[in-house]
Design an enzyme around this catalytic site. Sequence first.
Site, mmCIF file in Angstrom:
data_model
loop_
_atom_site.group_PDB
_atom_site.id
_atom_site.type_symbol
_atom_site.label_atom_id
_atom_site.label_comp_id
_atom_site.label_asym_id
_atom_site.label_seq_id
_atom_site.Cartn_x
_atom_site.Cartn_y
_atom_site.Cartn_z
ATOM 1 N N ARG A 77 4.791 8.737 -0.575
ATOM 2 C CA ARG A 77 4.258 8.231 0.744
ATOM 3 C C ARG A 77 5.481 8.262 1.511
ATOM 4 O O ARG A 77 6.296 7.523 1.162
ATOM 5 C CB ARG A 77 3.575 7.032 0.616
ATOM 6 C CG ARG A 77 3.166 6.334 1.955
ATOM 7 C CD ARG A 77 2.372 4.996 1.884
ATOM 8 N NE ARG A 77 2.234 4.647 3.012
ATOM 9 C CZ ARG A 77 2.801 3.315 3.472
ATOM 10 N NH1 ARG A 77 3.541 2.608 2.840
ATOM 11 N NH2 ARG A 77 2.603 3.125 4.879
ATOM 12 N N HIS A 134 5.229 4.420 11.318
ATOM 13 C CA HIS A 134 5.859 3.437 10.619
ATOM 14 C C HIS A 134 6.684 2.559 11.349
ATOM 15 O O HIS A 134 8.028 2.631 11.097
ATOM 16 C CB HIS A 134 6.616 3.881 9.223
ATOM 17 C CG HIS A 134 6.457 2.558 8.181
ATOM 18 N ND1 HIS A 134 6.007 2.927 6.946
ATOM 19 C CD2 HIS A 134 7.160 1.564 8.306
ATOM 20 C CE1 HIS A 134 6.398 1.717 6.408
ATOM 21 N NE2 HIS A 134 7.113 0.891 6.919
ATOM 22 N N GLU A 173 0.882 -1.156 8.949
ATOM 23 C CA GLU A 173 0.809 -2.304 9.346
ATOM 24 C C GLU A 173 0.428 -2.745 10.588
ATOM 25 O O GLU A 173 1.560 -3.394 11.600
ATOM 26 C CB GLU A 173 2.116 -3.117 8.519
ATOM 27 C CG GLU A 173 2.088 -2.806 7.040
ATOM 28 C CD GLU A 173 2.969 -3.830 6.193
ATOM 29 O OE1 GLU A 173 3.943 -4.194 7.025
ATOM 30 O OE2 GLU A 173 3.002 -3.777 5.064
ATOM 31 N N ASN A 226 -1.071 -2.777 1.719
ATOM 32 C CA ASN A 226 0.356 -3.249 1.285
ATOM 33 C C ASN A 226 0.373 -4.767 0.827
ATOM 34 O O ASN A 226 -0.168 -5.605 1.677
ATOM 35 C CB ASN A 226 1.420 -3.141 2.451
ATOM 36 C CG ASN A 226 1.415 -1.799 2.797
ATOM 37 O OD1 ASN A 226 0.852 -0.792 2.095
ATOM 38 N ND2 ASN A 226 2.401 -1.522 3.932
ATOM 39 N N TYR A 274 2.350 -8.032 -0.902
ATOM 40 C CA TYR A 274 3.699 -8.386 -1.550
ATOM 41 C C TYR A 274 3.554 -9.730 -1.996
ATOM 42 O O TYR A 274 4.018 -10.202 -3.019
ATOM 43 C CB TYR A 274 4.529 -8.430 -0.313
ATOM 44 C CG TYR A 274 5.211 -7.202 -0.126
ATOM 45 C CD1 TYR A 274 4.494 -6.422 1.072
ATOM 46 C CD2 TYR A 274 6.129 -6.566 -0.721
ATOM 47 C CE1 TYR A 274 5.101 -5.093 1.213
ATOM 48 C CE2 TYR A 274 6.570 -5.167 -0.430
ATOM 49 C CZ TYR A 274 5.847 -4.460 0.435
ATOM 50 O OH TYR A 274 6.410 -3.230 0.571
ATOM 51 N N GLU A 302 1.711 -0.133 -0.697
ATOM 52 C CA GLU A 302 3.209 -0.662 -1.022
ATOM 53 C C GLU A 302 2.773 -1.867 -1.739
ATOM 54 O O GLU A 302 2.149 -2.621 -1.455
ATOM 55 C CB GLU A 302 3.730 -0.931 0.549
ATOM 56 C CG GLU A 302 4.217 0.114 1.111
ATOM 57 C CD GLU A 302 4.918 -0.418 2.662
ATOM 58 O OE1 GLU A 302 5.544 -1.470 2.477
ATOM 59 O OE2 GLU A 302 4.956 0.369 3.682
HETATM 60 N N1 LIG Z 1 6.984 -13.438 9.206
HETATM 61 N N2 LIG Z 1 6.485 -12.680 8.221
HETATM 62 N N3 LIG Z 1 6.055 -11.733 7.700
HETATM 63 C C1 LIG Z 1 5.271 -12.050 6.442
HETATM 64 C C2 LIG Z 1 4.648 -10.661 6.231
HETATM 65 C C3 LIG Z 1 5.578 -9.615 6.488
HETATM 66 C C4 LIG Z 1 5.086 -8.374 5.877
HETATM 67 N N4 LIG Z 1 6.061 -7.378 5.838
HETATM 68 C C5 LIG Z 1 5.693 -6.278 5.260
HETATM 69 O O1 LIG Z 1 4.533 -6.287 4.607
HETATM 70 C C6 LIG Z 1 6.857 -5.046 4.963
HETATM 71 C C7 LIG Z 1 6.484 -3.752 4.706
HETATM 72 C C8 LIG Z 1 6.634 -2.680 5.590
HETATM 73 O O2 LIG Z 1 5.839 -1.601 5.560
HETATM 74 C C9 LIG Z 1 8.072 -2.027 5.012
HETATM 75 O O3 LIG Z 1 8.619 -1.145 5.787
HETATM 76 C C10 LIG Z 1 9.208 -3.067 4.417
HETATM 77 O O4 LIG Z 1 10.451 -2.825 3.984
HETATM 78 C C11 LIG Z 1 8.369 -3.777 3.490
HETATM 79 C C12 LIG Z 1 9.213 -5.209 2.998
HETATM 80 O O5 LIG Z 1 9.388 -6.011 4.039
HETATM 81 C C13 LIG Z 1 7.182 -4.597 3.882
#
Ligand SMILES: N=[N+]=NCCCCNC(=O)[C@@H]1[C@H]2[C@H](O)[C@@H](O)[C@H](O)[C@@H](CO)[C@@H]12
Length: 440
Positions: A79, A123, A168, A294, A296, A346
């Site tokens: 991806r 992105h 996102e 995605n 986390y 993700e």
């Molecule tokens: N305030 N606050 N925030 C809480 C939620 C934040 C959510 N961030 C993501 O999901 C990003 C996604 C992204 O695609 C990737 O480009 C990033 O590198 C990853 C790691 O960070 C994740």
Amino acid sequence: MTIKRTDFPDNFIFGVATSSYQIEGATNEDGRGDSIWDTFCREPGRIQDGTGGDVACDHYHLWPQDLDLIQSLGVDAYRFSVAWPRIQPDGKGPVNQKGLDFYERLVDGMLERGLQPYLTLYHWDLPQTLQDEGGWVNRETAYRFAEYARVVAERLGGRVRSYATLNEPWCSSILSYQIGEHAPGLQDRRAALAAAHHLLLGHGEAVKVMRDIVPGSSLGIVLNLQPAYPASDREEDVAAARFADGTFNRWFLDPIFRGEYPADIWDAYGEDVPTVQDGDFAATSQPIDFLGVNYYSRSVNGATGNVRPSESSYTHMGWEVYPQGLTDLLVRINHDYTVPPVYITENGAAYPDELEGGRVHDAQRVEYFKAHVQATSDAVQQGVNVAGYFAWSLMDNFEWAFGYSRRFGMVYVDYGNQQRILKDSAKWYQTLVTRQDAGV
Ligand SMILES: N=[N+]=NCCCCNC(=O)[C@@H]1[C@H]2[C@H](O)[C@@H](O)[C@H](O)[C@@H](CO)[C@@H]12
């Protein structure tokens, strides 16, 4: 419990994920225009370590070796995202053929190595010239996005079979125009909600355009979804969790799968709600072929703010490790919405990795991946149509406002010499995806 590849359907896809601004570098090469992140990184104080994406992992030049690396992991798919400013330096009008040529070579490189390309159109690297005209707050940007989608699909359509329009939209709108942690760094809720609406409109317009250009391809969108749990069963905590779920999850899921905004959150937003024109929801909610999720972590919500359960462990981002939240989230969206096949597009964790004797023993990340792959399997067992899992990320990269101070990769990047070094987590993933029955 040992999670094995055979715990998943034979056609289940395992992959790794990256994004253009986070790995490519070469920000002034071959006609690429400025993005809002190039501008944002130049603003003092915006990036924790004062860096930017001008070199990153130098993937723009090292992509053949990086594709070899991905192939060596034994994964089915990769991806990646296309940088809009490489394709249309001004965000509209003239197309930069050198930009298209780069992605054509990259995609051909994937196909030659037996890797299925999973392309993300956006992105976060919006051309700066569009931001100068309001960015996503300007409804016109939605139409420029559809034009950009057409250009990419016309060139790559014969080879790429899976396209995600947006990565996102919550981050591209709320985190970027309301909270202000991401580019363009504004703090205006009305602007953020307008941006969110125009992102979803752009998603819909792009899908409409692409349906004709790449018939038979799989079109979808990627959402960061975060299950919200009340800190207690007290009414005020339950209400706080429902509001968090509404602003983070339902505000995006509902326009896509129900053609409306959630009424409770619409009312809560009051005067800040976006202007919705006739036909907008028909665009945002048109059928898609997959939903990218995605995941986390979760949130635990109390009336006075979020709670950090003391019994949990936390990643270098301060995010709770809570694999059950992934299962709960998948079961919930499968129950509450009529969703197409779901990909975990993700999932991963940042930890303060140490290079020791040419090795990185990232045991915590191995445990994180094992637990979340297991959680994905649990959702499949409960009837959720999950079609794939992409680890975030292939390699350490530019972690937005944290710069290079956070490492999410299963491959370590020595930014001093651009060496790639497989961490223990890459080796674990390799044994899983190549059916060597990785044990827990
Ligand atoms: N305030 N606050 N925030 C809480 C939620 C934040 C959510 N961030 C993501 O999901 C990003 C996604 C992204 O695609 C990737 O480009 C990033 O590198 C990853 C790691 O960070 C994740």
